[in-house]
Motif scaffolding. Structure first.
Motif, mmCIF file in Angstrom:
data_model
loop_
_atom_site.group_PDB
_atom_site.id
_atom_site.type_symbol
_atom_site.label_atom_id
_atom_site.label_comp_id
_atom_site.label_asym_id
_atom_site.label_seq_id
_atom_site.Cartn_x
_atom_site.Cartn_y
_atom_site.Cartn_z
ATOM 1 N N ARG A 181 28.995 -22.454 -2.742
ATOM 2 C CA ARG A 181 29.050 -21.698 -1.392
ATOM 3 C C ARG A 181 28.549 -22.535 -0.328
ATOM 4 N N GLU A 183 27.044 -21.678 2.324
ATOM 5 C CA GLU A 183 26.436 -20.645 3.009
ATOM 6 C C GLU A 183 26.025 -21.076 4.376
ATOM 7 N N ARG A 192 19.186 -18.108 -1.514
ATOM 8 C CA ARG A 192 20.528 -18.463 -0.923
ATOM 9 C C ARG A 192 20.913 -19.984 -0.797
ATOM 10 N N LEU A 193 21.312 -20.321 -1.881
ATOM 11 C CA LEU A 193 21.658 -22.030 -1.964
ATOM 12 C C LEU A 193 23.235 -22.235 -1.717
ATOM 13 N N GLU A 265 19.257 -8.170 -3.837
ATOM 14 C CA GLU A 265 20.203 -8.316 -5.046
ATOM 15 C C GLU A 265 19.687 -9.525 -5.847
ATOM 16 N N LEU A 266 19.574 -9.212 -7.260
ATOM 17 C CA LEU A 266 19.138 -10.079 -8.182
ATOM 18 C C LEU A 266 20.375 -10.515 -9.214
ATOM 19 N N SER A 307 26.859 -10.414 -13.486
ATOM 20 C CA SER A 307 26.636 -11.923 -12.686
ATOM 21 C C SER A 307 25.227 -11.865 -12.116
ATOM 22 N N GLY A 309 22.371 -15.419 -10.821
ATOM 23 C CA GLY A 309 22.005 -16.578 -10.644
ATOM 24 C C GLY A 309 20.718 -16.903 -11.180
HETATM 25 P P1 ATP Z 1 24.525 -11.810 -1.492
HETATM 26 O O1 ATP Z 1 25.117 -10.599 -1.209
HETATM 27 O O2 ATP Z 1 23.262 -12.112 -1.856
HETATM 28 O O3 ATP Z 1 25.406 -13.051 -1.049
HETATM 29 P P2 ATP Z 1 26.906 -11.681 -3.543
HETATM 30 O O4 ATP Z 1 27.068 -10.199 -3.703
HETATM 31 O O5 ATP Z 1 27.784 -12.549 -2.965
HETATM 32 O O6 ATP Z 1 25.394 -12.045 -3.229
HETATM 33 P P3 ATP Z 1 27.721 -12.396 -6.171
HETATM 34 O O7 ATP Z 1 29.031 -12.998 -5.458
HETATM 35 O O8 ATP Z 1 27.921 -10.951 -6.559
HETATM 36 O O9 ATP Z 1 26.820 -12.250 -5.055
HETATM 37 O O10 ATP Z 1 27.063 -13.397 -6.935
HETATM 38 C C1 ATP Z 1 26.456 -13.048 -8.176
HETATM 39 C C2 ATP Z 1 25.044 -13.256 -8.260
HETATM 40 O O11 ATP Z 1 24.831 -14.996 -8.198
HETATM 41 C C3 ATP Z 1 23.868 -12.885 -7.166
HETATM 42 O O12 ATP Z 1 23.519 -11.731 -7.665
HETATM 43 C C4 ATP Z 1 23.172 -13.853 -7.198
HETATM 44 O O13 ATP Z 1 22.429 -13.846 -8.173
HETATM 45 C C5 ATP Z 1 23.841 -15.194 -7.427
HETATM 46 N N1 ATP Z 1 24.007 -15.875 -6.110
HETATM 47 C C6 ATP Z 1 25.268 -15.497 -5.347
HETATM 48 N N2 ATP Z 1 25.268 -16.314 -4.377
HETATM 49 C C7 ATP Z 1 24.226 -17.174 -4.290
HETATM 50 C C8 ATP Z 1 23.484 -18.121 -3.555
HETATM 51 N N3 ATP Z 1 23.994 -18.532 -2.277
HETATM 52 N N4 ATP Z 1 22.487 -18.857 -3.975
HETATM 53 C C9 ATP Z 1 21.895 -18.463 -5.295
HETATM 54 N N5 ATP Z 1 22.451 -17.518 -5.809
HETATM 55 C C10 ATP Z 1 23.366 -16.710 -5.519
#
Ligand code: ATP
Length: 439
Positions: A181, A183, A192-193, A265-266, A307, A309
Motif C-alpha cells: 500500500r 501509504e 504502518r508500512l 487495530e491489530l 485479517s 499483519g
Molecule cells: P488501518 O486502519 O490501520 O490502515 P485497515 O483497516 O486499512 O488498517 P485492513 O485493510 O483491515 O487494515 O488490513 C488488515 C490488517 O493488515 C490490519 O489489521 C493490519 O494488521 C495489517 N495492515 C494493514 N495495513 C498495514 C500497513 N500499512 N502496514 C502494516 N500492516 C498493515
C-alpha cells in the motif's frame, strides 16, 4: 527493582537494529521509507508467527485449506473488488514547507505541525495501490497492480479450490503473503508500512450461519492471542459503529492492542456478507454461487474474514515482551516472549573456552533435532546471559568443570533467573516440556 515495562518505540527500534531483528531497507543508500528488511532473528520470529497462525487456523472441525495467490493482479480484479474506485486516503500538502499529510489525521484549521504556517492545498484522494505494467508495452491493457490485500486471490479462486480439493461449505481458505500500500505517511516503525505481509482467512458459509461463525471466530482469535502469550489486559475487542462499517459489511470487530501510542487495530474480523463473491460473479460473468445438495438450490456463500499483519503482530509481540529490571546492580533488558514465539529457544554456553568441545557436542545434537538454538563462547557468562535475555531466549545451558564429572549442565530460566542442574541426556526433554507448557 521489579521487572517493568518501560517500553518506548525508540527502545524497540534500537533493540531491533542492534540484535538483527529489523533493518531499514537500503540503509546504506539512506533508506527507503516505509520498507524494512528482517535480519536472522527477525526472520525466525516471523516464521514462528506464521507457523502459529497457520496452526491455529487449521486445527478446527471445519476445514480450512491454505492457498498462495499471485502478488500481481489484473485491473479487472481490483475494479470488481472496489479498490480501483475506493481504495484511497485523503491527502493534503502544506504549501509553505511542502510536507504531505493524511487529511483525516490532521486538523486543517490548525497550523502545519512541521513549519507552523497555515496554507493548505485542497484535499485530494490518493490511490493507495501501486500500479505497474506487464510486458514491454505500457498502455491501459497492460496495467497491473501489486495487491493491497491478499483476500481477493481467495475470492476469485473459490471455485477452483472447491472443485479440486472437495471441501464443502462451511469451510475456510487461509493465505499468508505480501501486500503493498502506498501509504501517504508510513509511520510507527512496523505499524504502518508500504510493503507488509498479511495473514488472512476467508471463511465461507451460508448466510443464515454467518452471524454465529462471526462470533465463533472472534472467540477463537482471542484464544490465539492468549496462546502466543500476549497480555490480555492490553487486548480489547472493539465493535465498529454502524457509520464505520463498509456498506456491504454486516458487522466488524477490531482486535486492538494498547501500544505506547494508543489503542490501535491489530486485526480486523468482519462479517462481509456475500459482497465479494457477488461482485466477482457480476464482473467476470462466471457464477460463483455454490450448489446445495440438500436443498437442490444454488446460493452465494457469505464470508467471515480474519485479517492480521505479520509485521504489526511482530511489533506487538516485541512491545508486549519488553521489560527492564535490575540484575546484579545493572539494568537488564529482557524480552519475555513465550517460548513458542522466541526466535532462539536455548543458548549453549561453555563456562570457559576450554570446555567448548563437550558443550558443542551437546549443542550440535540438539540443533540436529530441529530446535532453533545457538552456541556462544564470547565474553563473560554474565554478559552472555544478558545477550540472550535481550533477544528473549527462555533457557541458557551452561557447561562447567563439574559437568565433566556429573554429566549435568546448569539451566538458567530467563524470567525467574533460577538455575537448576539437569542431566545432559535430559536437555531435550527439558526443551520439549518448556515448549509444551507454552501452548
Ligand atoms: P488501518 O486502519 O490501520 O490502515 P485497515 O483497516 O486499512 O488498517 P485492513 O485493510 O483491515 O487494515 O488490513 C488488515 C490488517 O493488515 C490490519 O489489521 C493490519 O494488521 C495489517 N495492515 C494493514 N495495513 C498495514 C500497513 N500499512 N502496514 C502494516 N500492516 C498493515
Amino acid at each position: 527493582m521489579a521487572a517493568q515495562s518501560s517500553v518506548s518505540l525508540e527502545k524497540i527500534v534500537a533493540l531491533c537494529k542492534r540484535r538483527g531483528f529489523v533493518y531499514q531497507s537500503a540503509e546504506i543508500y539512506s533508506g527507503l521509507n516505509g520498507v524494512y528488511d528482517f535480519g536472522p532473528l527477525g526472520a525466525q520470529l516471523r516464521k514462528n508467527i506464521k507457523d502459529a497462525w497457520l496452526n491455529h487456523m487449521t486445527q478446527w472441525a471445519e476445514d480450512v485449506v491454505v492457498m498462495d495467490g499471485s502478488i500481481l493482479g489484473s485491473a479487472a480484479v481490483w475494479k470488481a473488488s472496489g479498490h480501483l474506485d475506493n481504495f484511497s486516503d485523503p491527502m493534503v500538502d502544506c504549501l509553505s514547507c511542502k510536507k504531505r499529510y493524511r487529511a483525516d489525521e490532521l486538523e486543517l484549521q490548525k497550523p502545519c505541525p512541521s513549519c507552523g504556517n497555515r496554507q493548505w492545498t485542497d484535499v485530494r484522494q490518493f490511490q493507495l495501490m501501486f500500479e505497474t505494467n506487464l510486458g514491454a508495452l505500457s498502455d491501459n491493457a497492460s496495467k497491473a497492480y501489486l495487491r493491497p490485500e491478499t483476500a481477493q486471490a481467495i475470492f476469485i479462486n473459490i471455485k477452483n479450490v472447491m472443485t479440486s480439493s472437495r471441501v464443502k461449505i462451511p469451510f475456510g481458505i487461509a493465505q499468508i503473503g505480501k501486500a503493498f500500500r502506498n501509504e501517504i505517511t508510513p509511520k510507527q516503525f512496523l505499524f504502518r508500512l508500504r510493503e507488509f505481509e498479511q495473514m488472512e482467512m476467508e471463511f465461507f458459509c451460508k448466510g443464515e450461519d454467518a452471524a454465529s461463525f462471526f462470533d465463533l471466530w472472534i472467540e477463537r482469535r482471542q484464544h490465539f492471542y492468549r496462546q502466543i502469550g500476549l497480555s490480555m489486559d492490553r487486548i480489547r475487542m472493539r465493535q465498529h459503529a454502524a457509520d464505520e462499517l463498509a456498506h456491504y459489511s454486516q458487522a466488524c470487530v477490531d482486535v486492538e492492542y494498547e501500544f505506547p501510542f494508543g489503542w490501535k487495530e491489530l486485526e480486523g474480523i468482519a462479517n462481509r456478507g456475500n459482497f465479494d463473491l457477488s461482485q466477482h460473479s457480476g464482473h467476470s460473468g462466471k457464477d460463483l454461487a455454490v450448489f446445495d445438495e440438500a436443498t437442490r438450490e444454488s446460493f452465494m456463500p457469505h464470508v467471515v474474514e480474519c485479517s492480521v499483519g505479520v509485521d504489526r503482530l511482530f511489533l506487538t509481540l516485541l512491545f508486549d515482551a519488553y521489560y527492564e529490571d535490575e540484575v546484579d546492580g545493572e539494568i537488564r533488558t529482557v524480552l519475555k516472549l513465550s517460548p513458542r514465539m522466541a526466535p532462539v529457544k536455548a543458548a549453549f554456553l561453555p563456562l570457559v573456552k576450554k570446555l567448548n568441545e563437550p558443550m558443542e557436542k551437546l549443542y550440535l545434537h540438539i540443533k540436529k533435532q530441529g530446535y532453533s538454538v545457538l552456541f556462544d563462547d564470547a565474553g563473560s557468562i554474565g554478559k552472555r546471559y544478558r545477550r540472550y535475555d535481550e533477544i528473549g531466549t527462555p533457557a541458557c545451558f551452561t557447561f562447567d568443570f563439574e559437568s565433566l564429572e556429573d554429566n549435568a549442565v546448569t539451566v538458567r530460566n530467563r524470567d525467574t533467573l533460577q538455575q537448576e542442574r539437569i542431566a545432559i541426556d535430559r536437555v531435550q526433554e527439558y526443551l520439549d516440556a518448556m515448549l509444551k507448557t507454552a501452548e
